[in-house]
Design an enzyme around this catalytic site. Structure first.
Site, short mmCIF file in Angstrom:
data_model
loop_
_atom_site.label_atom_id
_atom_site.label_comp_id
_atom_site.label_asym_id
_atom_site.label_seq_id
_atom_site.Cartn_x
_atom_site.Cartn_y
_atom_site.Cartn_z
N HIS A 11 0.82 -1.22 0.00
CA HIS A 11 0.00 0.00 0.00
C HIS A 11 0.85 1.26 0.00
O HIS A 11 0.35 2.36 -0.23
CB HIS A 11 -1.00 -0.04 1.18
CG HIS A 11 -0.42 0.35 2.50
ND1 HIS A 11 0.09 -0.57 3.40
CD2 HIS A 11 -0.26 1.57 3.08
CE1 HIS A 11 0.53 0.06 4.48
NE2 HIS A 11 0.32 1.37 4.30
N ASP A 68 -0.20 -7.45 1.71
CA ASP A 68 0.34 -6.09 1.67
C ASP A 68 1.87 -6.15 1.67
O ASP A 68 2.52 -5.91 2.69
CB ASP A 68 -0.19 -5.31 2.88
CG ASP A 68 0.13 -3.83 2.78
OD1 ASP A 68 0.51 -3.38 1.68
OD2 ASP A 68 -0.01 -3.14 3.81
N SER A 74 4.61 2.80 7.65
CA SER A 74 4.18 1.69 6.77
C SER A 74 5.33 1.17 5.92
O SER A 74 6.14 1.94 5.37
CB SER A 74 3.09 2.18 5.82
OG SER A 74 1.88 2.18 6.50
#
Lengths: 255, 437
Positions: A39, A93, A206
């Site tokens: 992502h 992910d 992230s």
């Protein structure tokens, strides 16, 4: 990183600072390869998929963002998002970025290992501590210009599932609820005590690695910072790297 | 009576084996080709006996002579069955004659007649006649060779058979010898040489060869004790230069001409009785100097005590060395001994080979285990990775490379793949630690 500490040189030499739509993290796993969350490269809020590698900026070698920007970025040759990843969801992910030029390793930059199948029982066991680092948001809702890290324990899959489902029940928006799906490609790490000032990863972290020193005292990338329901309000949810070893090696072993 | 009859056959009296008729006269002419003569044997003979064989008889004639007139039976003295009639020439005639009756005391006696066998026998034309007739002339002047049906003549060395196929004459004015060794002698040697000779024996060999003459014994050329070779002379020329002239009875022994063209001129006067001379000539090429290596790394083959024209040598170097000629490297080298006794190329040198700079190891380096910076054959280097951030991966667990004779850096297994330095993962320089409890 919430309630973390400032990293010292050499603590997390695999930490990669990624700048694309916003800031994110990654983990150096070889001379040409950076592992990150899918992502980061194909975010939910982007109107359409953009696979232009030149828009991905990679920085390493320092713990300071300003310094990193001065050092300059490592050109990206290509990136590969896991084929089963879908924007807006967090299953699978995971993504690989291939750098144009090999990274020369040293005190400030060296790769983290991928977990081996023998590590799995150890590093994913309940309460096993790991470290997550990044330049993301802090407990003061400020971004960190210096690398920070925090130690968080792995949470059992059932405890995490309970936690996620509880949270899910409180969400009315159907499309929002779909995001609250925990899969076996994820694991949770964090502290159950919501009221305490406890460590967690947060926005901007992230793609960074959740790392664990294994029994041989070798640091392995156990997970990748993926998602969470807020920050510091429960568990953080990480991509389970050991599920993707074959996929990763299908790229990296060509080198 | 037919000349084309076979070279053997039988002749029988008329009516044989029945009694021959009365008042009969028969004649057989036997003819054989030149080179043969005729042999005749009576196998059966039974002719009416009479005094002097007056009534019935068989007469044998050859070479213009009558060889006998015969009659009687087996045991009579005039019976020819125990004789062999041989002609000198190629013809024989047998004549048979019977009178009007064959009676004894009024009784008719049947006489069987005769059967004779004749055959052509090779004539040895070379042999003198057995009767030692003084008029016989040998068919050949020198040597006679008989064969079935004929003969041929040949001459002693130095003589040539003349057109009459019989007589021999010396012809030695332009004798040519081109073999690298051989024998030459005066005409008729060791028999006395003929008078009025003017012989020229030329030896013509490839340039670069040197002819040696070895005179044999006996050596005998007419001479005068007080004048130098006034009668007969033997002169030896090397190229255009006369080396010496000889006569007398002392052999010159060995004569080294140092030339590849030699002429031997032998002239005789009209008298004398000397045996002449003979020689064996040989030739040798001019030797080249023994090739010498400049250094101990040079290998010269083949090894010979003497190298002569057309001999060639190959020069190689020991492993790890290269052939250098005028600062130019050669893949191979050979040189040949020339006709003037020199090598067509001088012996080259051998120089040690060197390797290029060792391949650079990314994220590592090498160090010399032998003299630093020396890239010569058998120099040794060892690769290292930049530790602790890199570790080495090798093809066959070998980080040590040696400069090979092929000028490549090779590991202990002969491979030339250098190691790889791969990053060490999961080993931070400064792992996080918590001191507070």
């Amino acid at each position: 990183i919430l309630h973390g500490k400032k990293a010292a040189p050499g603590n997390f030499p695999w930490q990669v600072f990624i700048s694309r739509m916003g800031r994110a993290g990654g983990a150096l796993i070889g001379e040409h390869w950076v592992l990150t969350a899918a992502h980061v490269l194909q975010p939910e809020n982007e109107e359409k998929e953009d696979n232009d590698p030149t828009k991905v900026h990679i920085f390493m070698r320092s713990l300071d963002v300003n310094q990193l920007l001065k050092i300059g970025n490592y050109p990206v040759e290509a990136f590969y998002v896991h084929p089963k990843y879908r924007r807006g969801r967090y299953d699978n992910d995971i993504a690989l970025i291939r750098l144009k030029n090999p990274v020369v390793m040293g005190e400030n930059v060296s790769p983290v290992c991928l977990p081996s199948p023998e590590d799995e029982d150890d590093i994913y066991q309940n309460h096993r501590n790991g470290y997550v680092s990044g330049y993301g948001q802090t407990e003061n809702r400020t971004i960190a210009n210096e690398l920070r890290y925090v130690s968080v324990p792995v949470v059992s899959w059932s405890a995490c599932e309970t936690y996620v489902n509880d949270k899910k029940l409180k969400v009315k928006d159907v499309s929002e609820r779909q995001k609250y799906s925990l899969t076996r490609n994820m694991f949770c790490a964090g502290f159950p005590e919501e009221s305490l000032n406890k460590g967690d990863s947060c926005e901007g972290d992230s793609g960074g690695a959740y790392t664990t020193p294994n029994r041989q005292d070798t640091w392995v990338a156990t997970g990748l910072v993926s998602w969470g329901i807020g920050c510091g309000q429960g568990y953080g949810i990480y991509t389970k790297v050991s599920n993707y070893l074959d996929w990763i090696k299908s790229y990296t072993e060509k080198d | 009576q037919n000349n084309k009859r076979p070279l053997y056959g039988t002749i029988t009296s008329p009516n044989y084996p029945k009694p021959y008729p009365n008042s009969n006269e028969s004649t057989w002419n036997i003819t054989v080709p030149e080179g043969y003569h005729i042999s005749l044997n009576f196998l059966v003979f039974d002719i009416e006996p009479s005094e002097n064989c007056y009534y019935d008889f068989v007469k044998v004639m050859a070479d213009g002579k009558e060889l006998g007139q015969f009659c009687g039976s087996v045991n009579s003295l005039t019976n020819p069955t125990r004789r062999q009639f041989v002609s000198t020439g190629t013809q024989m005639r047998i004549h048979f004659q019977s009178d009007f009756s064959n009676e004894l005391d009024g009784d008719i006696v049947p006489y069987k007649g005769f059967m004779a066998f004749y055959q052509a026998i090779d004539k040895d034309e070379c042999a003198p006649p057995s009767d030692n007739s003084a008029t016989w002339t040998p068919p050949c002047e020198h040597v006679c060779h008989n064969y079935v049906g004929g003969y041929f003549c040949s001459c002693f060395p130095g003589y040539h058979l003349q057109s009459d196929s019989r007589s021999c004459k010396v012809e030695c004015s332009s004798e040519m010898f081109t073999e690298e060794s051989g024998f030459i002698s005066s005409p008729g040697y060791p028999e006395p040489y003929p008078p009025d000779l003017k012989c020229n024996y030329s030896i013509r060999l490839e340039e670069g060869l040197q002819i040696s003459l070895s005179f044999q014994k006996p050596f005998e050329i007419d001479y005068h004790p007080k004048a130098r070779c006034p009668y007969d002379t033997l002169e030896v020329f090397a190229g255009d230069m006369m080396l010496n002239s000889f006569c007398g009875s002392d052999s010159p022994g060995m004569v080294m001409t140092r030339s590849h063209t030699v002429d031997i001129v032998f002239e005789t006067d009209d008298s004398g009785d000397s045996k002449g001379w003979s020689l064996h000539y040989t030739s040798e090429a001019i030797p080249c100097p023994n090739p010498k290596a400049w250094d101990k790394y040079t290998i010269i083959s083949p090894k010979q005590n003497i190298y002569r024209m057309r001999d060639y040598i190959v020069v190689t170097c020991q492993t790890g060395y290269k052939i250098m000629e005028d600062r130019k490297e050669l893949g191979s080298f050979s040189t040949i001994c020339q006709k003037d006794g020199t090598w067509h190329r001088p012996i080259p040198r051998c120089e040690i080979v060197t390797c290029k700079d060792p391949p650079v190891l990314t994220n590592g380096q090498y160090k010399f285990l032998t003299a630093p910076g020396n890239l010569e054959y058998e120099s040794v280097i060892q690769y290292h990775c930049n530790e602790p951030y890199y570790k080495m991966v090798t093809a066959k667990d070998s980080d040590t490379f040696t400069c090979s004779a092929q000028r490549q850096w090779k590991d202990e297994s002969g491979g030339n793949k250098i190691p790889l330095c791969i990053p060490v993962c999961g080993k931070p320089d400064n792992p996080v630690t918590n001191f507070g409890r």
